[in-house]
Scaffold this motif. Structure first.
Motif, mmCIF file in Angstrom:
data_model
loop_
_atom_site.group_PDB
_atom_site.id
_atom_site.type_symbol
_atom_site.label_atom_id
_atom_site.label_comp_id
_atom_site.label_asym_id
_atom_site.label_seq_id
_atom_site.Cartn_x
_atom_site.Cartn_y
_atom_site.Cartn_z
ATOM 1 N N GLU A 42 9.804 3.606 -0.477
ATOM 2 C CA GLU A 42 8.805 3.018 -1.187
ATOM 3 C C GLU A 42 8.615 3.989 -2.500
ATOM 4 O OE1 GLU A 42 6.934 6.147 1.992
ATOM 5 O OE2 GLU A 42 8.364 4.416 1.944
ATOM 6 N N ASN A 85 1.044 4.213 -3.010
ATOM 7 C CA ASN A 85 1.102 5.542 -2.585
ATOM 8 C C ASN A 85 2.302 6.404 -3.139
ATOM 9 O OD1 ASN A 85 -0.128 7.167 0.296
ATOM 10 N ND2 ASN A 85 0.090 7.988 -1.583
ATOM 11 N N ASN A 119 1.696 11.276 0.407
ATOM 12 C CA ASN A 119 1.921 9.916 1.070
ATOM 13 C C ASN A 119 1.363 9.840 2.375
ATOM 14 O OD1 ASN A 119 2.914 7.426 1.473
ATOM 15 N ND2 ASN A 119 4.998 7.693 0.562
ATOM 16 N N ALA A 121 1.038 -1.249 0.146
ATOM 17 C CA ALA A 121 0.030 0.037 0.034
ATOM 18 C C ALA A 121 1.143 1.336 -0.040
ATOM 19 C CB ALA A 121 -1.035 -0.016 1.185
ATOM 20 N N THR A 122 1.969 1.190 0.906
ATOM 21 C CA THR A 122 2.671 2.546 0.792
ATOM 22 C C THR A 122 3.624 2.717 -0.501
ATOM 23 O OG1 THR A 122 4.617 1.013 1.723
ATOM 24 C CG2 THR A 122 3.226 2.274 3.318
ATOM 25 N N LEU A 145 -0.200 0.366 9.788
ATOM 26 C CA LEU A 145 0.186 1.658 9.192
ATOM 27 C C LEU A 145 -0.140 2.840 9.995
ATOM 28 C CD1 LEU A 145 -0.428 0.801 5.542
ATOM 29 C CD2 LEU A 145 1.579 1.219 6.331
ATOM 30 N N GLN A 150 -3.507 5.417 1.824
ATOM 31 C CA GLN A 150 -2.991 3.949 1.888
ATOM 32 C C GLN A 150 -4.248 3.159 2.321
ATOM 33 O OE1 GLN A 150 0.159 4.369 4.497
ATOM 34 N NE2 GLN A 150 1.166 5.553 3.044
ATOM 35 N N ILE A 179 -6.505 2.308 -0.798
ATOM 36 C CA ILE A 179 -5.672 1.263 -1.525
ATOM 37 C C ILE A 179 -6.166 0.198 -0.890
ATOM 38 C CG2 ILE A 179 -3.525 0.379 -2.219
ATOM 39 C CD1 ILE A 179 -2.440 3.366 -2.440
#
Length: 497
Positions: free
Chosen positions: A381, A209, A220, A205-206, A451, A225, A228
């Motif tokens: 990321e 993003n 970000n 997810a990160t 997260l 996230q 997502i």
């Protein structure tokens, strides 16, 4: 729900409590996970190095010993999948997001910011950066997966046991594995699976993003996230609904096609000859220094020791936390192969593919860094997208990378829902769809909580904490498997006489 066992309800309750704790008291949750992670890393780093080295040696022994001829199944069983599909499925489940996430970030970081020994930015640091990356994604990682998969497949397909972690320990503990002790073993395995997969979903997810940040300027942030994760959760549940032979098979092949396109694009637009030379040279130094690197913990140098704890121990914990999920999945798709064929395929082919991928993206990242692009200063990321930005067709490459991360994301979560469903319905090879959906929601919830409470650091803390108890179960699995294998070998020899 029909077929579910007490393992389902116990582990689901633990997962819900952890999710609520992380949501309502994020600072407390982050502090607790950080304390546990720190204690395990500092006091048991040596333990992780020893047991993972033991797993590698055991796999090699199985390949070259007479036991290698024994089949994972009945003597006349044939494999369910051809080699290309088999490799695609085990690779997609075993390491997809990690390769995309760290393909640029790890080599560049080890070169510029966190070399294990050499001075940052030197030629020695450059050479070490690739060798260490090979080390973290090579045979040690796949030996961890192979141990769990081998033992499960052996007891499931040769002895007709349910596909449960607890069932593999019956040669050691007998009927105790049918009662509370067995349930405890399975709960530990299921929870380790949830945390391991949730961590990887968080990384995915990160990075998606991060791609959106580069392409569209979307910040970000956690809420991005979360969206997502919600979208991908819906997609992998649709895939899970279609079943193993359709959804996961097609997605795995799509993964490999996208990965191949991205790989060859970078190979040819990047420094091709330098990549190929670096791959060959690093492969030689990796093999040469494998024994000493496997056990290096540097007790007389606190900085080097901390590096081992931050990187090697973290990766070994990541693979161990993923081992129940990946191992069960690989076992499920490996019926009919001999022990030698199985271990050779699982150890060698994915390792070499990982090496090629890491060299191609790592060397290209290092080159653009040396040419003035600040790749090392980017968050992990975003490192991959920062490299793409230095080449033609950067937008197309970034979109392909996001698609690849997405399909890896879906495949990992899809495979995990099947495995979790199997583990909580007494080893059923066709767990109810509602059970798989429940686990899909649970692992996505944990990913979101991790997260929210601490980002990538919280993901790493959770991994090391969850992997530790399961590592002891893996050791017991090795002894149990070897005991049963020796007995079977004696019976085969007696029947031949």
């Amino acid at each position: 729900m029909k077929k579910v066992t007490s393992v389902f309800w116990i582990t689901l309750a633990i997962t819900l409590v952890a999710s609520l704790w992380g949501s309502l008291a994020p600072k407390s949750f982050e502090s607790m996970s950080s304390t546990i992670q720190s204690y395990i890393s500092i006091n048991f780093g040596w333990y992780y190095l020893l047991i993972v080295s033991l797993f590698v040696l055991f796999c090699l022994y199985m390949i070259f010993s007479p036991y290698g001829k024994i089949k994972l199944g009945k003597p006349d069983d044939k494999p369910d999948f051809r080699y290309p599909t088999w490799f695609a499925m085990l690779f997609s489940a075993g390491m997809g997001i990690g390769l995309v996430f760290y393909g640029v970030a790890s080599p560049v970081s080890h070169y510029i910011e966190t070399p294990p020994v050499a001075e940052p930015g030197t030629r020695a640091a450059l050479e070490d950066s690739l060798r260490i990356t090979f080390f973290h994604y090579g045979v040690h990682a796949w030996a961890i997966y192979a141990i769990v998969a081998l033992v499960l497949a052996y007891f499931k397909f040769r002895h007709g046991k349910p596909g449960l972690i607890s069932a593999t320990l019956e040669p050691l503990f007998g009927n105790k594995m049918i009662g509370p002790w067995g349930k405890t073993i399975d709960v530990v395995a299921v929870f380790a699976t949830i945390v391991g997969v949730a961590t990887t979903l968080g990384f995915g997810a990160t990075q998606i993003n991060g791609g959106f940040t580069y392409l569209f300027g979307i910040e970000n942030q956690f809420w991005v996230q979360l969206i997502i994760i919600l979208v991908v959760t819906a997609l992998f549940m649709i895939s899970a609904y279609t079943g193993l032979s359709k959804g996961i098979k097609y997605l795995s092949n799509a993964n490999m096609a996208l990965a191949a396109i991205l790989f060859f694009a970078m190979l040819f637009i990047g420094p091709t000859l330098y990549i190929l030379n670096s791959f060959t040279d690093t492969l030689g130094t990796y093999i040469q220094r494998l024994p000493s690197e496997s056990l290096r913990i540097s007790p007389n140098n606190s900085e080097e020791q901390q590096w081992v704890l931050d990187w090697t121990v973290f990766f070994w914990a990541w693979w161990i936390a993923w081992a129940p999920f990946v191992g069960i999945f690989i076992a499920r798709i490996s019926k009919g192969r001999s022990i030698r064929e199985f271990l050779s395929g699982v150890l060698i082919v994915p390792s070499v593919v990982s090496f090629l991928w890491m060299t191609t993206f790592g060397v290209t990242g290092i080159q653009v860094q040396n040419e003035g692009a600040e790749i090392a200063s980017l968050p992990d990321e975003q490192a991959l997208f920062g490299v793409f930005d230095q080449f033609p067709f950067s937008v197309i490459l970034s979109i392909l990378a996001i698609m690849l991360i997405g399909t890896f994301f879906i495949t990992s979560a899809d495979s995990a829902t099947f495995v979790l469903g199997m583990q909580t319905t007494n080893g059923s090879l066709n767990p109810p769809k509602m059970v798989k959906f429940a686990w899909g929601i649970a692992q996505s919830a944990i990913a979101a909580v991790l997260l929210y409470t601490g980002g990538l650091q919280a993901l790493q803390n959770a991994l090391i904490s969850a992997a530790f108890p399961f590592s002891f179960i893996m050791l017991l699995m090795v002894f149990s498997f070897y005991k049963a294998l020796r007995k079977d070998k004696q019976e085969i020899q007696t029947s031949d006489e």
